[in-house]
Write a protein that holds these residues in place. Structure first.
Motif, PDB file in Angstrom:
ATOM      1  N   PRO A 205       0.803  -1.239   0.000  1.00 56.88           N
ATOM      2  CA  PRO A 205       0.000   0.000   0.000  1.00 56.88           C
ATOM      3  C   PRO A 205       0.831   1.282   0.000  1.00 56.88           C
ATOM      4  CG  PRO A 205       0.153  -0.838   2.226  1.00 56.88           C
ATOM      5  CD  PRO A 205       0.914  -1.815   1.372  1.00 56.88           C
ATOM      6  N   VAL A 206       2.161   1.140  -0.152  1.00 56.05           N
ATOM      7  CA  VAL A 206       3.019   2.324  -0.092  1.00 56.05           C
ATOM      8  C   VAL A 206       2.709   3.269  -1.256  1.00 56.05           C
ATOM      9  CG1 VAL A 206       5.402   3.138  -0.053  1.00 56.05           C
ATOM     10  CG2 VAL A 206       4.800   0.999   1.094  1.00 56.05           C
ATOM     11  N   ALA A 207       2.491   2.711  -2.451  1.00 56.05           N
ATOM     12  CA  ALA A 207       2.198   3.568  -3.608  1.00 56.05           C
ATOM     13  C   ALA A 207       0.931   4.383  -3.369  1.00 56.05           C
ATOM     14  CB  ALA A 207       2.053   2.711  -4.869  1.00 56.05           C
ATOM     15  N   TRP A 208      -0.113   3.722  -2.879  1.00 54.30           N
ATOM     16  CA  TRP A 208      -1.382   4.413  -2.615  1.00 54.30           C
ATOM     17  C   TRP A 208      -1.192   5.540  -1.601  1.00 54.30           C
ATOM     18  CZ3 TRP A 208      -6.323   4.894  -4.106  1.00 54.30           C
ATOM     19  CH2 TRP A 208      -7.254   5.367  -3.196  1.00 54.30           C
ATOM     20  N   ALA A 209      -0.475   5.249  -0.516  1.00 55.45           N
ATOM     21  CA  ALA A 209      -0.264   6.256   0.519  1.00 55.45           C
ATOM     22  C   ALA A 209       0.598   7.402   0.003  1.00 55.45           C
ATOM     23  CB  ALA A 209       0.383   5.607   1.740  1.00 55.45           C
ATOM     24  N   GLY A 210       1.660   7.072  -0.733  1.00 61.42           N
ATOM     25  CA  GLY A 210       2.555   8.108  -1.237  1.00 61.42           C
ATOM     26  C   GLY A 210       1.894   9.005  -2.262  1.00 61.42           C
ATOM     27  N   ILE A 211       1.138   8.410  -3.165  1.00 59.86           N
ATOM     28  CA  ILE A 211       0.448   9.210  -4.179  1.00 59.86           C
ATOM     29  C   ILE A 211      -0.625  10.074  -3.532  1.00 59.86           C
ATOM     30  CG2 ILE A 211      -1.131   9.036  -6.157  1.00 59.86           C
ATOM     31  CD1 ILE A 211       0.560   6.618  -7.072  1.00 59.86           C
ATOM     32  N   GLY A 212      -1.358   9.508  -2.564  1.00 64.66           N
ATOM     33  CA  GLY A 212      -2.374  10.286  -1.863  1.00 64.66           C
ATOM     34  C   GLY A 212      -1.776  11.468  -1.119  1.00 64.66           C
ATOM     35  N   LEU A 213      -0.650  11.248  -0.449  1.00 59.00           N
ATOM     36  CA  LEU A 213       0.008  12.336   0.271  1.00 59.00           C
ATOM     37  C   LEU A 213       0.515  13.401  -0.693  1.00 59.00           C
ATOM     38  CD1 LEU A 213       1.075  13.550   2.885  1.00 59.00           C
ATOM     39  CD2 LEU A 213       3.076  12.046   2.715  1.00 59.00           C
ATOM     40  N   THR A 214       1.036  12.966  -1.836  1.00 68.74           N
ATOM     41  CA  THR A 214       1.537  13.921  -2.825  1.00 68.74           C
ATOM     42  C   THR A 214       0.406  14.766  -3.392  1.00 68.74           C
ATOM     43  OG1 THR A 214       3.354  12.417  -3.385  1.00 68.74           O
ATOM     44  CG2 THR A 214       2.821  14.154  -4.978  1.00 68.74           C
ATOM     45  N   LYS A 215      -0.722  14.143  -3.709  1.00 67.66           N
ATOM     46  CA  LYS A 215      -1.865  14.893  -4.222  1.00 67.66           C
ATOM     47  C   LYS A 215      -2.350  15.922  -3.202  1.00 67.66           C
ATOM     48  CE  LYS A 215      -5.220  12.919  -6.302  1.00 67.66           C
ATOM     49  NZ  LYS A 215      -6.335  11.988  -6.549  1.00 67.66           N
ATOM     50  N   TRP A 216      -2.407  15.525  -1.940  1.00 66.90           N
ATOM     51  CA  TRP A 216      -2.827  16.454  -0.889  1.00 66.90           C
ATOM     52  C   TRP A 216      -1.851  17.620  -0.788  1.00 66.90           C
ATOM     53  CZ3 TRP A 216       0.039  17.668   3.521  1.00 66.90           C
ATOM     54  CH2 TRP A 216      -0.621  18.483   4.447  1.00 66.90           C
ATOM     55  N   ALA A 217      -0.558  17.323  -0.862  1.00 68.53           N
ATOM     56  CA  ALA A 217       0.451  18.373  -0.745  1.00 68.53           C
ATOM     57  C   ALA A 217       0.406  19.323  -1.938  1.00 68.53           C
ATOM     58  CB  ALA A 217       1.839  17.745  -0.615  1.00 68.53           C
ATOM     59  N   LEU A 218       0.156  18.801  -3.125  1.00 66.17           N
ATOM     60  CA  LEU A 218       0.067  19.652  -4.313  1.00 66.17           C
ATOM     61  C   LEU A 218      -1.141  20.582  -4.227  1.00 66.17           C
ATOM     62  CD1 LEU A 218       0.972  17.034  -7.072  1.00 66.17           C
ATOM     63  CD2 LEU A 218       2.359  19.012  -6.406  1.00 66.17           C
ATOM     64  N   ALA A 219      -2.280  20.056  -3.778  1.00 63.65           N
ATOM     65  CA  ALA A 219      -3.466  20.889  -3.612  1.00 63.65           C
ATOM     66  C   ALA A 219      -3.224  21.966  -2.556  1.00 63.65           C
ATOM     67  CB  ALA A 219      -4.667  20.018  -3.232  1.00 63.65           C
ATOM     68  N   ARG A 220      -2.521  21.593  -1.497  1.00 65.78           N
ATOM     69  CA  ARG A 220      -2.229  22.557  -0.431  1.00 65.78           C
ATOM     70  C   ARG A 220      -1.297  23.659  -0.944  1.00 65.78           C
ATOM     71  NH1 ARG A 220       0.964  22.379   4.725  1.00 65.78           N
ATOM     72  NH2 ARG A 220      -0.341  23.375   6.325  1.00 65.78           N
ATOM     73  N   ALA A 221      -0.331  23.276  -1.794  1.00 68.34           N
ATOM     74  CA  ALA A 221       0.567  24.284  -2.369  1.00 68.34           C
ATOM     75  C   ALA A 221      -0.211  25.264  -3.242  1.00 68.34           C
ATOM     76  CB  ALA A 221       1.670  23.606  -3.180  1.00 68.34           C
ATOM     77  N   ASP A 222      -1.178  24.769  -4.011  1.00 64.16           N
ATOM     78  CA  ASP A 222      -2.008  25.662  -4.824  1.00 64.16           C
ATOM     79  C   ASP A 222      -2.749  26.663  -3.954  1.00 64.16           C
ATOM     80  OD1 ASP A 222      -1.341  24.600  -7.299  1.00 64.16           O
ATOM     81  OD2 ASP A 222      -3.014  23.182  -7.332  1.00 64.16           O
ATOM     82  N   ALA A 223      -3.199  26.208  -2.800  1.00 66.43           N
ATOM     83  CA  ALA A 223      -3.985  27.075  -1.919  1.00 66.43           C
ATOM     84  C   ALA A 223      -3.119  28.013  -1.079  1.00 66.43           C
ATOM     85  CB  ALA A 223      -4.844  26.210  -0.984  1.00 66.43           C
ATOM     86  N   ARG A 224      -1.791  27.778  -1.074  1.00 69.90           N
ATOM     87  CA  ARG A 224      -0.889  28.572  -0.222  1.00 69.90           C
ATOM     88  C   ARG A 224       0.138  29.340  -1.052  1.00 69.90           C
ATOM     89  NH1 ARG A 224       2.107  25.137   3.682  1.00 69.90           N
ATOM     90  NH2 ARG A 224       2.361  27.047   4.892  1.00 69.90           N
ATOM     91  N   GLY A 225      -0.308  29.851  -2.180  1.00 75.90           N
ATOM     92  CA  GLY A 225       0.574  30.686  -2.987  1.00 75.90           C
ATOM     93  C   GLY A 225       1.735  29.947  -3.607  1.00 75.90           C
ATOM     94  N   GLY A 226       1.578  28.647  -3.833  1.00 71.11           N
ATOM     95  CA  GLY A 226       2.620  27.862  -4.467  1.00 71.11           C
ATOM     96  C   GLY A 226       3.688  27.341  -3.530  1.00 71.11           C
ATOM     97  N   ARG A 227       3.587  27.616  -2.224  1.00 68.09           N
ATOM     98  CA  ARG A 227       4.623  27.188  -1.280  1.00 68.09           C
ATOM     99  C   ARG A 227       4.588  25.672  -1.111  1.00 68.09           C
ATOM    100  NH1 ARG A 227       2.503  31.691   1.161  1.00 68.09           N
ATOM    101  NH2 ARG A 227       1.348  30.488   2.700  1.00 68.09           N
ATOM    102  N   ARG A 228       5.702  25.040  -1.356  1.00 68.94           N
ATOM    103  CA  ARG A 228       5.811  23.578  -1.309  1.00 68.94           C
ATOM    104  C   ARG A 228       6.264  23.151   0.076  1.00 68.94           C
ATOM    105  NH1 ARG A 228       5.604  21.717  -6.546  1.00 68.94           N
ATOM    106  NH2 ARG A 228       6.772  19.772  -6.236  1.00 68.94           N
ATOM    107  N   ASN A 229       5.570  22.166   0.647  1.00 70.14           N
ATOM    108  CA  ASN A 229       5.910  21.727   1.998  1.00 70.14           C
ATOM    109  C   ASN A 229       7.105  20.773   1.969  1.00 70.14           C
ATOM    110  OD1 ASN A 229       4.891  19.251   1.137  1.00 70.14           O
ATOM    111  ND2 ASN A 229       3.013  19.385   2.335  1.00 70.14           N
TER     112      ASN A 229
END
Length: 470
Positions: A431-455
């Motif tokens: 399940p590592v792929a599922w967890a990693g991809i899910g976390l990446t998608k969440w982080a990308l959406a968060r970056a869009d909402a925070r002026g492009g700042r990457r966590n």
């Protein structure tokens, strides 16, 4: 359901759940399936762009070479017939990705990509392929201030490296091209992208192949690849094909070379098509030069206008199915259609009342470096290209040339490239792929909402050269 959501839903009430492109009345009939055994010099597995370009170029290189192509369903039915019709020169999924990964050979990659797009245009003309090919270019638009800063930086970097053809547009200039109140600026690649009808391109390549003597068998799935004497054999449901060489253009579907499978995952992408715009509706948004457009967010939209004045609107959601299974059940996602419809009217409020005629989705093969990878197997008798990550309309022709070079055992300007000689990092098992991809998608959406700042997660992914995209 809130009133606004109800309005968006009503715009979808007549949308047919099929790809707009594949409903064209010019769609050719399927060719017969393979029954019995065949022998050939070159077997091409897959009837999408990768396979079709490989078969066509193989015959152009050597008209006497015997070529067979097998396709599990019908030519162009999957990603090649469902995509947005953006045919880009870039072989690296954009200048930024190429600069980050292969800076020392980026100038050569850009030149090869430009030559490849010119060759596609020439092929369309020579074979009389009626696919609405228009060399309009594409505008990357900024809808947030930080995106405008990113586009300025990219324009400056491209200018420093001597790349021409990119024009930076301010808000007034971009809205003079296509009028959306959300547009703050844009970067227009004037010659590096063409718009086309994707299914008609596939069908035209099919006809060109058969005209040159390629034997195409549809509804013939390649089930198993094995050595056979001095060559290879591919088992199909009703027979086998024995070939001296095999080229695999199966992309999102499981490769017949098992070790290649971990390098790609399927990502489901979705699109809407509007009904034709009236002259008044078209005038309200401009769009006289018919460029393709894409916004600059991590979760991005791509949109273009068709020959009959419809707007295709796609992207944003990129859905990964657990286990990486490709399933027809994933081809439709009403919650994504509703989201896309709401975004469309946010971008173009002057088109309120316009309805969507078609809504569809499908799987794209994604790899962790965003651009295709290449290789050979079975002592050089098998070649493959995969991982085009949503930018394969043009790059698959380059991939076909690479596969033919590899099968010929020839060193060329293509096979000497580091991009061609190296592989992306594989995706981990579940399940590592599922967890990693899910976390990446969440982080990308968060970056869009925070002026492009990457966590920290995205910064770590950047350092490792990993990513997730469609």
């Amino acid at each position: 359901m809130a009133p606004a959501a109800m309005t968006f839903a009503q715009s979808l009430s007549d949308a047919q759940p099929v790809p707009f492109w594949l409903e064209d009345p010019g769609k050719p009939g399927a060719l017969p399936a393979l029954t019995g055994d065949e022998r050939t010099d070159l077997l091409v597995v897959g009837g999408g762009y990768s396979g079709l370009w490989t078969a066509l170029l193989a015959k152009e290189r050597d008209p006497g070479r015997d070529v067979v192509l097998i396709e599990g369903r019908e030519v162009g039915w999957a990603a090649s017939g469902r995509n947005g019709g953006f045919c880009a020169a870039s072989l690296t999924h954009g200048l930024g990705n190429g600069l980050a990964r292969w800076p020392e050979e980026l100038a050569q990659l850009e030149e090869l990509g430009a030559r490849n797009l010119d060759a596609i245009e020439d092929t369309v003309a020579r074979y009389g392929i009626d696919c609405d090919f228009e060399r309009t270019g594409e505008i990357d638009v900024a809808t947030e201030p930080h995106q405008l800063d990113d586009l300025r930086e990219m324009h400056e970097e491209a200018s420093r490296l001597g790349f021409t053809g990119l024009e930076l547009l301010d808000a007034d200039a971009v809205r003079a091209e296509v009028d959306s109140p959300t547009f703050l600026g844009g970067l227009w690649d004037r010659r590096g992208v063409a718009m086309l009808h994707p299914a008609k391109l596939a069908w035209g390549l099919k006809q060109a192949c058969t005209d040159l003597g390629v034997r195409i068998y549809e509804n013939t799935r390649g089930l198993e690849l094995s050595a056979s004497g001095a060559g290879m054999a591919v088992r199909t449901p009703y027979g086998r094909v024995f070939a001296r060489r095999v080229a695999l253009g199966t992309n999102v579907f499981p490769s017949l070379v098992r070790r290649v499978r971990s390098y790609t995952v399927p990502v489901y992408d979705y699109a809407l098509m509007t009904e034709p715009l009236s002259p008044a509706q078209l005038a309200s948004i401009g769009w006289k030069r018919r460029q393709g457009l894409g916004d600059s967010a991590n979760q991005f939209h791509y949109f273009r206008i068709t020959a009959d004045q419809r707007i295709l609107w796609g992207g944003y959601d990129a859905i990964y199915p657990y286990g990486g299974k490709v399933s027809a059940e994933m081809d439709h996602r009403p919650e994504t259609y509703l989201k896309l419809a709401s975004h469309f009217f946010h971008y173009f409020p002057q088109l309120e009342g316009l309805r969507f005629s078609h809504a569809w989705g499908g799987a794209i093969d994604t790899c962790s470096r965003f651009s295709a990878f290449y290789g050979s197997a079975h002592g050089g008798k098998v070649a493959y290209a995969a991982g085009f990550t949503g930018l394969g309309v043009g790059a698959t022709r380059f991939g076909a040339d690479v596969m033919l070079d590899l099968l010929a055992g020839e060193e060329s300007e293509r096979t000497r490239l580091k991009m061609v000689r190296t592989k992306p990092l594989p995706f981990p098992p579940e399940p590592v792929a599922w967890a990693g991809i899910g976390l990446t998608k969440w982080a990308l959406a968060r970056a869009d909402a925070r002026g492009g700042r990457r966590n920290l997660w995205l910064k770590a992914m950047d350092r490792l050269g990993l990513g997730f995209d469609s």
